[in-house]
Design an enzyme around this catalytic site. Structure first.
Site, PDB file in Angstrom:
ATOM      1  N   GLU A  24     -26.796 -10.275  -9.363  1.00 33.46           N
ATOM      2  CA  GLU A  24     -28.025 -11.601  -9.371  1.00 33.46           C
ATOM      3  C   GLU A  24     -29.169 -10.734  -9.969  1.00 33.46           C
ATOM      4  O   GLU A  24     -29.189  -9.801 -10.408  1.00 33.46           O
ATOM      5  CB  GLU A  24     -28.612 -11.752  -8.427  1.00 33.46           C
ATOM      6  CG  GLU A  24     -27.562 -13.182  -6.969  1.00 33.46           C
ATOM      7  CD  GLU A  24     -27.365 -14.309  -7.884  1.00 33.46           C
ATOM      8  OE1 GLU A  24     -26.302 -13.848  -8.401  1.00 33.46           O
ATOM      9  OE2 GLU A  24     -27.777 -15.026  -7.650  1.00 33.46           O
TER      10      GLU A  24
ATOM     11  N   HIS B 135     -57.930  -8.926   2.857  1.00 36.34           N
ATOM     12  CA  HIS B 135     -59.273  -9.362   3.264  1.00 36.34           C
ATOM     13  C   HIS B 135     -59.613  -8.577   3.721  1.00 36.34           C
ATOM     14  O   HIS B 135     -60.766  -9.413   3.564  1.00 36.34           O
ATOM     15  CB  HIS B 135     -58.712 -11.103   4.113  1.00 36.34           C
ATOM     16  CG  HIS B 135     -57.901 -12.011   3.147  1.00 36.34           C
ATOM     17  ND1 HIS B 135     -58.712 -13.160   4.511  1.00 36.34           N
ATOM     18  CD2 HIS B 135     -57.035 -12.444   3.045  1.00 36.34           C
ATOM     19  CE1 HIS B 135     -58.139 -14.381   3.315  1.00 36.34           C
ATOM     20  NE2 HIS B 135     -57.164 -13.995   3.092  1.00 36.34           N
TER      21      HIS B 135
ATOM     22  N   LYS C 209     -56.727 -25.205  -7.530  1.00 38.14           N
ATOM     23  CA  LYS C 209     -56.126 -23.948  -8.293  1.00 38.14           C
ATOM     24  C   LYS C 209     -54.813 -23.684  -8.049  1.00 38.14           C
ATOM     25  O   LYS C 209     -53.636 -23.645  -8.288  1.00 38.14           O
ATOM     26  CB  LYS C 209     -57.230 -22.681  -8.768  1.00 38.14           C
ATOM     27  CG  LYS C 209     -56.703 -22.170 -10.001  1.00 38.14           C
ATOM     28  CD  LYS C 209     -57.595 -20.950 -10.258  1.00 38.14           C
ATOM     29  CE  LYS C 209     -57.033 -20.393 -11.727  1.00 38.14           C
ATOM     30  NZ  LYS C 209     -58.233 -20.043 -12.599  1.00 38.14           N
ATOM     31  N   ASP C 210     -54.746 -22.976  -6.699  1.00 46.91           N
ATOM     32  CA  ASP C 210     -53.732 -22.709  -6.191  1.00 46.91           C
ATOM     33  C   ASP C 210     -52.310 -24.079  -5.838  1.00 46.91           C
ATOM     34  O   ASP C 210     -51.523 -24.193  -5.921  1.00 46.91           O
ATOM     35  CB  ASP C 210     -53.283 -22.196  -5.057  1.00 46.91           C
ATOM     36  CG  ASP C 210     -53.936 -21.051  -5.233  1.00 46.91           C
ATOM     37  OD1 ASP C 210     -54.286 -20.121  -5.923  1.00 46.91           O
ATOM     38  OD2 ASP C 210     -54.067 -19.439  -3.703  1.00 46.91           O
TER      39      ASP C 210
ATOM     40  N   SER D 118     -59.722 -10.001  -3.391  1.00 50.94           N
ATOM     41  CA  SER D 118     -58.657 -10.325  -3.953  1.00 50.94           C
ATOM     42  C   SER D 118     -59.115  -9.132  -5.019  1.00 50.94           C
ATOM     43  O   SER D 118     -60.719  -9.233  -5.123  1.00 50.94           O
ATOM     44  CB  SER D 118     -58.722 -11.712  -4.650  1.00 50.94           C
ATOM     45  OG  SER D 118     -58.054 -12.581  -3.674  1.00 50.94           O
TER      46      SER D 118
END
Lengths: 254, 426
Positions: free
Chosen positions: B287, B215, B243-244, B219
């Site tokens: 894994e 922040h 959107k998220d 972004s």
């Protein structure tokens, strides 16, 4: 960028495919059975599970325990409360110590785990030429290939190919790793008599007992498939709503 | 009667905010927080990984209320959760598959950062905090995998802790110290459980720092250029919250498919066999999300100078992650986004293919061609990081950057998601 992802996937598949082909060994592919519990709508077939339990009880349980199963669990495959009590009462279980400090035998109850054939692993080995018959309650989940593998083991006995050196007391199996299995062929036609009149052929018994063992390993499968369908439907609708909302909110700035 | 008067809530909030600016903080970081207007769906994976972290902590704590971290009881207690605890199977499958989902998302997030140069100035510390999260995540996942105390749990713990024995002189002592005994056993399981419970909260702390760093400058975006004014940005809410949210729902669909219809697809059948110190599984494999490191670990089959092959493998495997700390300085290109880097745009995919190949190598027994491919892929990984990154930055002639985000978006030259679209003719 998506286009690039696809290109990369195709390219890496092309690079890896020949190498993967080399890696296959001489074990034939596992038999593919039609399992009622496969697929999104798959459910267990209670009649098959009950026949499978009978096969387990009359054949497999001579050597193999199902440690994680309790008699009460059998209610889930369609036995009534009284039938479960009767099945449990047919077993003797060790309880105690009582007030005199002694262990004692009593008839089984629905709350008891299904007792295994041997008191400990050493006793099991002593009775089986040194081999330890594995616990079957998780066997379907604990082997690559799952139900098809266990079905293959039960039905895949053959004469050893000429030149194949067998160890003393071992049996040739098409699907067992290394092909030498200590367990003699457990099933033969007519080994059990099914109450519902189903002919007790080896493939039929193998299919039923593998269904039973799949249930033993994954008793919540029916519930899981049903819940999953609701969850997926909910999410599909939610995704549609959110996508519409996204389009509307973003419309002003595009 | 005071609370029925209009404005009462506002006055309470104002009273609190004057003393603890919480609402102000939320408003500033979510509502006013300016976000580039051109973020593609590749920017969903940050918030997604945060949500998965919460899912993992919640399901993990529920499991912890039923699980017993003792070598005699652990396996059976997991089976009890699966069979007798109400919806225990659901919580456990969500947690178990959540590990895989977490890594899938974090890896996409990481490669997105690589493609769009999100690690470049002024976001170096943001990137470094991300790499620290990755390291913590690997440690947490590894220790969590040990807890069911199946065959693969036990032998993975044995193999991985034994890596430290490669350190000269003090190595064997360290291994005994890690085990709390002379083999992986009850004390090992207890401490792994304690740490598996602790580390996620450490991850939460580092994630908060990651967010603070994010922040600070906001972004990055598919064009990789800074926003220059209000015309380049939109408020985070409602544009990116919705959107998220849509992205989250699609992700949950995939997650739910695994949980409900293929819960053991990503796991190893061997882990449903109780741990047996007397019997080694034929192939010990980690894994899927750790396979590339495992391949690098096994790639060195010969001693290098005075360094044993084992120690060299350990050093390389750890270096493969540690090297990411230096990426902001290894990459010499001043341009962030691969869209404007005609060479890097393609070379990036070589790294993706390389890592996939390493994963394949890690999944297969180290024989014949697998060893060779593993060595080539390991070699390439370090060449890519240490030579290609600095070199391409120097040799490449980046395409001209658009003057601003809004100019590029509004001219239609840079539709969202079309990475290769030329911005302007050189």
């Amino acid at each position: 960028m998506l286009k690039h992802v696809l290109a990369a996937a195709v390219l890496s598949a092309a690079i890896l495919a020949p190498a993967l082909a080399c890696a296959a060994d001489e074990t034939p592919p596992l038999p593919h059975q039609e399992w009622s519990f496969y697929g999104v709508f798959g459910t267990y077939d209670p009649a098959s599970l009950q026949r499978g339990f009978q096969v387990y009880k009359e054949v497999c349980s001579v050597c193999h325990p199902v440690k994680h199963l309790y008699f009460r669990d059998l209610a889930e495959i369609g036995y009534s409360e009284d039938e479960v009590k009767a099945i449990a009462a047919g077993y003797q279980v060790t309880d105690g110590p009582n007030d005199e400090g002694q262990m004692y035998q009593r008839a089984g109850r629905p709350s008891d785990p299904i007792p295994g054939p041997f008191p400990n692993d050493q006793a099991a080995r002593a009775a089986n030429n040194g081999a330890l018959p594995p616990d079957l309650s998780m066997i379907v989940k604990a082997r690559p290939g799952g139900p098809n593998y266990v079905y293959g083991i039960l039905t895949g006995y053959k004469e050893a190919p000429t030149g194949f050196k067998m160890l003393e007391g071992m049996n040739y199996s098409e699907y067992f790793p290394g092909h030498q299995i200590a367990m003699p062929p457990p099933l033969s036609d007519g080994a059990v008599t099914f109450a519902d009149g189903t002919p007790a052929t080896v493939p039929q018994m193998a299919h039923d007992v593998v269904s039973f063992l799949t249930w033993a390993a994954e008793p919540n499968l029916d519930d899981r498939h049903r819940t999953g369908l609701k969850v997926i439907l909910f999410l599909v609708v939610a995704a549609g709503v959110f996508y519409a909302a996204k389009r509307k909110i973003w419309a002003s700035i595009h | 009667m005071a609370d029925t008067r209009p404005g009462a809530t506002a006055r309470i909030i104002r009273w609190i905010d004057y003393r603890l600016p919480f609402v102000q903080f939320l408003n500033h970081e979510l509502n006013e927080y300016p976000t580039p207007r051109n973020l593609s769906y590749w920017w969903n994976y940050g918030s997604l990984s945060g949500i998965v972290l919460v899912i993992m902590i919640v399901t993990g704590i529920i499991l912890a209320t039923q699980y017993t971290p003792s070598s005699d009881l652990a396996f059976d207690s997991v089976e009890r959760i699966m069979r007798d605890v109400n919806y225990g199977w659901l919580v456990r499958y969500v947690h178990m598959n959540g590990g895989s989902m977490f890594f899938a998302i974090v890896y996409i997030h990481l490669f997105r950062g690589l493609y769009y140069g999100s690690y470049k100035t002024p976001r170096e510390l943001l990137w470094i905090l991300g790499v620290i999260i990755l390291l913590l995540l690997i440690a947490t996942a590894f220790m969590g995998y040990v807890l069911p105390w199946g065959q693969m749990s036990y032998w993975a713990a044995t193999v991985i802790t034994n890596l430290f024995s490669a350190i000269p002189i003090i190595g064997p002592g360290i291994v005994t110290f890690l085990w709390g005994g002379f083999a992986v056993g009850d004390p090992t399981l207890h401490r792994f459980y304690a740490l598996h419970y602790l580390l996620p909260f450490v991850i939460v702390a580092v994630v908060l720092l990651h967010l603070v760093a994010l922040h600070r400058h906001g972004s990055n975006n598919p064009l990789g250029i800074d926003h220059k004014g209000p015309q380049d940005t939109i408020p985070f809410h409602p544009y990116y919250t919705i959107k998220d949210l849509f992205g989250l729902t699609v992700f949950l669909l995939i997650y739910a498919f695994f949980v409900f219809y293929a819960p053991n697809f990503l796991g190893e059948p061997d882990n449903y066999i109780p741990a047996n110190p007397m019997q080694t599984p034929n192939h010990i494999v980690p894994e899927w999300y750790l396979l590339p490191y495992y391949a690098i670990l096994r790639s060195i089959t010969f001693p290098i100078l005075f360094v044993s092959s084992k120690l060299a493998g350990v050093i390389l495997a750890f270096s493969s992650i540690f090297i990411l700390f230096f990426l902001p300085w290894l990459d010499t290109s001043p341009v962030r986004s691969a869209r404007f880097r005609p060479i890097y745009k393609w070379v990036f995919w070589l790294l993706v293919i390389d890592v996939v190949a390493l994963g394949w190598v890690g999944a297969n027994p180290p024989e014949g061609i697998v060893v060779t491919i593993g060595q080539i892929a390991t070699f390439y990984y370090f060449i890519h990081m240490l030579i290609l990154f600095p070199l391409i930055g120097k040799l490449e002639r980046p395409r001209p950057l658009p003057s601003s985000i809004s100019a590029a978006v509004l001219s239609g030259g840079a539709r969202l998601g079309s990475a290769g679209a030329p911005m302007a003719k050189p």
